[in-house]
Design a protein around this motif. Structure first.
Motif, PDB file in Angstrom:
ATOM      1  N   PRO A   9      -1.119 -42.707  -7.546  1.00  0.00           N
ATOM      2  CA  PRO A   9      -2.033 -41.575  -7.649  1.00  0.00           C
ATOM      3  C   PRO A   9      -1.339 -40.229  -7.722  1.00  0.00           C
ATOM      4  O   PRO A   9      -2.001 -39.197  -7.832  1.00  0.00           O
ATOM      5  N   ARG A  10      -0.014 -40.197  -7.674  1.00  0.00           N
ATOM      6  CA  ARG A  10       0.682 -38.916  -7.633  1.00  0.00           C
ATOM      7  C   ARG A  10       0.558 -38.167  -8.955  1.00  0.00           C
ATOM      8  O   ARG A  10       0.507 -38.761 -10.030  1.00  0.00           O
ATOM      9  N   SER A  11       0.535 -36.850  -8.859  1.00  0.00           N
ATOM     10  CA  SER A  11       0.375 -36.009 -10.036  1.00  0.00           C
ATOM     11  C   SER A  11       1.662 -35.934 -10.839  1.00  0.00           C
ATOM     12  O   SER A  11       2.738 -36.326 -10.376  1.00  0.00           O
ATOM     13  N   PHE A  12       1.556 -35.405 -12.050  1.00  0.00           N
ATOM     14  CA  PHE A  12       2.719 -35.183 -12.894  1.00  0.00           C
ATOM     15  C   PHE A  12       3.769 -34.361 -12.160  1.00  0.00           C
ATOM     16  O   PHE A  12       4.948 -34.722 -12.124  1.00  0.00           O
ATOM     17  N   ASP A  13       3.355 -33.251 -11.574  1.00  0.00           N
ATOM     18  CA  ASP A  13       4.310 -32.372 -10.898  1.00  0.00           C
ATOM     19  C   ASP A  13       4.977 -33.066  -9.719  1.00  0.00           C
ATOM     20  O   ASP A  13       6.188 -32.894  -9.494  1.00  0.00           O
ATOM     21  N   GLU A  14       4.246 -33.854  -8.964  1.00  0.00           N
ATOM     22  CA  GLU A  14       4.839 -34.569  -7.832  1.00  0.00           C
ATOM     23  C   GLU A  14       5.894 -35.568  -8.301  1.00  0.00           C
ATOM     24  O   GLU A  14       6.981 -35.674  -7.705  1.00  0.00           O
ATOM     25  N   LEU A  15       5.584 -36.296  -9.357  1.00  0.00           N
ATOM     26  CA  LEU A  15       6.529 -37.287  -9.873  1.00  0.00           C
ATOM     27  C   LEU A  15       7.801 -36.623 -10.392  1.00  0.00           C
ATOM     28  O   LEU A  15       8.918 -37.082 -10.131  1.00  0.00           O
ATOM     29  N   VAL A  16       7.634 -35.536 -11.118  1.00  0.00           N
ATOM     30  CA  VAL A  16       8.783 -34.854 -11.697  1.00  0.00           C
ATOM     31  C   VAL A  16       9.621 -34.187 -10.614  1.00  0.00           C
ATOM     32  O   VAL A  16      10.862 -34.259 -10.637  1.00  0.00           O
ATOM     33  N   GLU A  17       8.990 -33.545  -9.657  1.00  0.00           N
ATOM     34  CA  GLU A  17       9.736 -32.879  -8.585  1.00  0.00           C
ATOM     35  C   GLU A  17      10.560 -33.884  -7.782  1.00  0.00           C
ATOM     36  O   GLU A  17      11.711 -33.610  -7.402  1.00  0.00           O
ATOM     37  N   GLU A  18       9.986 -35.047  -7.522  1.00  0.00           N
ATOM     38  CA  GLU A  18      10.728 -36.077  -6.801  1.00  0.00           C
ATOM     39  C   GLU A  18      11.943 -36.534  -7.601  1.00  0.00           C
ATOM     40  O   GLU A  18      13.046 -36.719  -7.049  1.00  0.00           O
ATOM     41  N   ALA A  19      11.766 -36.712  -8.916  1.00  0.00           N
ATOM     42  CA  ALA A  19      12.864 -37.167  -9.766  1.00  0.00           C
ATOM     43  C   ALA A  19      13.967 -36.122  -9.863  1.00  0.00           C
ATOM     44  O   ALA A  19      15.159 -36.455  -9.885  1.00  0.00           O
ATOM     45  N   VAL A  20      13.597 -34.853  -9.908  1.00  0.00           N
ATOM     46  CA  VAL A  20      14.589 -33.782 -10.002  1.00  0.00           C
ATOM     47  C   VAL A  20      15.370 -33.653  -8.701  1.00  0.00           C
ATOM     48  O   VAL A  20      16.562 -33.330  -8.701  1.00  0.00           O
ATOM     49  N   ALA A  21      14.729 -33.933  -7.576  1.00  0.00           N
ATOM     50  CA  ALA A  21      15.391 -33.807  -6.273  1.00  0.00           C
ATOM     51  C   ALA A  21      16.331 -34.968  -5.967  1.00  0.00           C
ATOM     52  O   ALA A  21      17.209 -34.845  -5.106  1.00  0.00           O
ATOM     53  N   ALA A  22      16.191 -36.089  -6.666  1.00  0.00           N
ATOM     54  CA  ALA A  22      16.989 -37.281  -6.364  1.00  0.00           C
ATOM     55  C   ALA A  22      18.428 -37.086  -6.814  1.00  0.00           C
ATOM     56  O   ALA A  22      18.688 -36.571  -7.899  1.00  0.00           O
ATOM     57  N   PRO A  23      19.410 -37.484  -5.996  1.00  0.00           N
ATOM     58  CA  PRO A  23      20.817 -37.369  -6.395  1.00  0.00           C
ATOM     59  C   PRO A  23      21.142 -38.298  -7.549  1.00  0.00           C
ATOM     60  O   PRO A  23      20.547 -39.373  -7.690  1.00  0.00           O
ATOM     61  N   THR A  24      22.109 -37.891  -8.372  1.00  0.00           N
ATOM     62  CA  THR A  24      22.442 -38.671  -9.568  1.00  0.00           C
ATOM     63  C   THR A  24      23.862 -39.215  -9.568  1.00  0.00           C
ATOM     64  O   THR A  24      24.244 -39.915 -10.507  1.00  0.00           O
ATOM     65  N   ALA A  25      24.659 -38.928  -8.563  1.00  0.00           N
ATOM     66  CA  ALA A  25      26.048 -39.385  -8.553  1.00  0.00           C
ATOM     67  C   ALA A  25      26.119 -40.905  -8.432  1.00  0.00           C
ATOM     68  O   ALA A  25      25.276 -41.537  -7.791  1.00  0.00           O
ATOM     69  N   GLY A  26      27.140 -41.490  -9.060  1.00  0.00           N
ATOM     70  CA  GLY A  26      27.378 -42.923  -8.943  1.00  0.00           C
ATOM     71  C   GLY A  26      26.473 -43.751  -9.837  1.00  0.00           C
ATOM     72  O   GLY A  26      25.660 -43.229 -10.603  1.00  0.00           O
ATOM     73  N   TRP A  27      26.632 -45.072  -9.724  1.00  0.00           N
ATOM     74  CA  TRP A  27      25.831 -45.994 -10.526  1.00  0.00           C
ATOM     75  C   TRP A  27      24.957 -46.878  -9.643  1.00  0.00           C
ATOM     76  O   TRP A  27      24.746 -48.045  -9.920  1.00  0.00           O
ATOM     77  N   ASP A  28      24.434 -46.285  -8.582  1.00  0.00           N
ATOM     78  CA  ASP A  28      23.437 -46.957  -7.756  1.00  0.00           C
ATOM     79  C   ASP A  28      22.064 -46.658  -8.344  1.00  0.00           C
ATOM     80  O   ASP A  28      21.648 -45.507  -8.407  1.00  0.00           O
ATOM     81  N   PHE A  29      21.374 -47.710  -8.797  1.00  0.00           N
ATOM     82  CA  PHE A  29      20.070 -47.534  -9.449  1.00  0.00           C
ATOM     83  C   PHE A  29      18.917 -47.949  -8.539  1.00  0.00           C
ATOM     84  O   PHE A  29      17.817 -48.217  -9.018  1.00  0.00           O
ATOM     85  N   SER A  30      19.154 -47.999  -7.235  1.00  0.00           N
ATOM     86  CA  SER A  30      18.101 -48.434  -6.314  1.00  0.00           C
ATOM     87  C   SER A  30      16.920 -47.475  -6.285  1.00  0.00           C
ATOM     88  O   SER A  30      15.812 -47.877  -5.910  1.00  0.00           O
ATOM     89  N   TRP A  31      17.130 -46.213  -6.674  1.00  0.00           N
ATOM     90  CA  TRP A  31      16.013 -45.256  -6.709  1.00  0.00           C
ATOM     91  C   TRP A  31      14.897 -45.745  -7.625  1.00  0.00           C
ATOM     92  O   TRP A  31      13.730 -45.419  -7.423  1.00  0.00           O
ATOM     93  N   PHE A  32      15.253 -46.533  -8.644  1.00  0.00           N
ATOM     94  CA  PHE A  32      14.263 -46.975  -9.624  1.00  0.00           C
ATOM     95  C   PHE A  32      13.406 -48.145  -9.121  1.00  0.00           C
ATOM     96  O   PHE A  32      12.470 -48.544  -9.824  1.00  0.00           O
ATOM     97  N   ASP A  33      13.705 -48.697  -7.953  1.00  0.00           N
ATOM     98  CA  ASP A  33      12.943 -49.841  -7.469  1.00  0.00           C
ATOM     99  C   ASP A  33      11.451 -49.502  -7.416  1.00  0.00           C
ATOM    100  O   ASP A  33      11.039 -48.514  -6.812  1.00  0.00           O
ATOM    101  N   GLY A  34      10.649 -50.344  -8.072  1.00  0.00           N
ATOM    102  CA  GLY A  34       9.219 -50.117  -8.130  1.00  0.00           C
ATOM    103  C   GLY A  34       8.786 -49.119  -9.182  1.00  0.00           C
ATOM    104  O   GLY A  34       7.593 -48.899  -9.379  1.00  0.00           O
ATOM    105  N   ARG A  35       9.755 -48.507  -9.884  1.00  0.00           N
ATOM    106  CA  ARG A  35       9.419 -47.467 -10.862  1.00  0.00           C
ATOM    107  C   ARG A  35       9.916 -47.795 -12.262  1.00  0.00           C
ATOM    108  O   ARG A  35       9.453 -47.192 -13.238  1.00  0.00           O
TER     109      ARG A  35
END
Length: 259
Positions: A9-35
């Motif tokens: 149910p999250r809005s466009f802005d909520e989804l994007v803000e969460e993605a922008v705040a997530a760290p990107t270093a390394g090749w750990d892709f666990s952030w994508f679990d469920g997404r």
């Protein structure tokens, strides 16, 4: 990447803000679990690499990222070295690999490898930006092996072309395994094994696409939320209406030998 959570149910802005705040270093892709999901190649690269590392005397892992794949090997050679060019990844790989006795060397991906000739009997790499086969051949001992998983042609181009429009045939065919086979042969390396697969990917919300493009920066090199906001809004509406955005990654397995 694992199974979806499509009831979001999250809005466009909520989804994007969460993605922008997530760290990107390394090749750990666990952030994508469920997404997001991505099928894995049948050859199970990390396990196959681990088997070769267990029998090696001196190994080099090129463009190791955050060191996660190399660190997954239960047994490492007596001499194990890794290179990485992105400073954030160098720091992450150092913290992860130094306790395992691996020397992490900061080295730009396009620079000559900072090692003597014939220093290693095994060179590995998972998803190098560019494989410099002449340098790989130089640092391999006679009889040594290059064992790697490469990104193939037009990988995830459904996403690339959604943002950038149709790409040229030359761009789509870059990284083709036949081209890399020829480059390897020109460097004096023999092909022992070469296998290719295209694998289904699904993105279940727009935030997953934003995080993917922030993490894999060469897909859309000028990507930012601000620049592509209208495209992202359209993509968000499409996913909500039609379900996951489907793309396909391309992977090939290389096993090369120095005579």
């Amino acid at each position: 990447m694992s199974s979806p959570n499509t009831d979001n149910p999250r809005s466009f802005d909520e989804l994007v803000e969460e993605a922008v705040a997530a760290p990107t270093a390394g090749w750990d892709f666990s952030w994508f679990d469920g997404r997001a999901t991505e099928a894995r190649p049948s050859w199970r690269y990390a396990e196959a690499m681990a088997g070769r590392l267990a029998g090696a005397g001196a190994s080099l892992d090129i463009q190791t990222g955050g060191g996660e794949v190399l660190a997954s090997a239960p047994t490492l050679p007596p001499l194990a070295v890794a290179t990485e060019g992105w400073p954030a990844n160098v720091a992450k790989a150092t913290a992860l690999l130094h306790p395992r006795g691996v020397a992490v060397v900061a080295s730009p991906e396009d620079a000559p490898l900072p090692f003597a000739a014939e220093a290693f009997d095994l060179v590995t790499s998972r998803h190098p930006v560019k494989a410099h086969f002449d340098e790989i051949a130089r640092v391999l001992r006679p009889g040594g092996t290059y064992f790697a998983q490469h990104v193939g042609p037009a990988s995830v181009f459904e996403v690339v072309e959604y943002f950038l429009g149709p790409q040229s045939p030359e761009t789509r065919n870059a990284r083709h395994p036949d081209l890399e086979r020829a480059e390897a042969a020109a460097a004096g390396l023999e092909v022992v094994d070469l296998r290719s697969e295209r694998l289904r990917m699904e993105f279940f919300d727009v935030g997953a696409v934003v995080h993917f493009l922030r993490k894999v920066i060469w897909m859309v090199p000028d990507f930012s939320v601000e620049k592509y906001r209208s495209v992202l809004i359209e993509l968000d509406e499409r996913i909500r209406a039609d379900g996951p955005f489907v793309a396909h990654s391309a992977r090939h397995l290389f096993e090369l030998r120095k005579p």
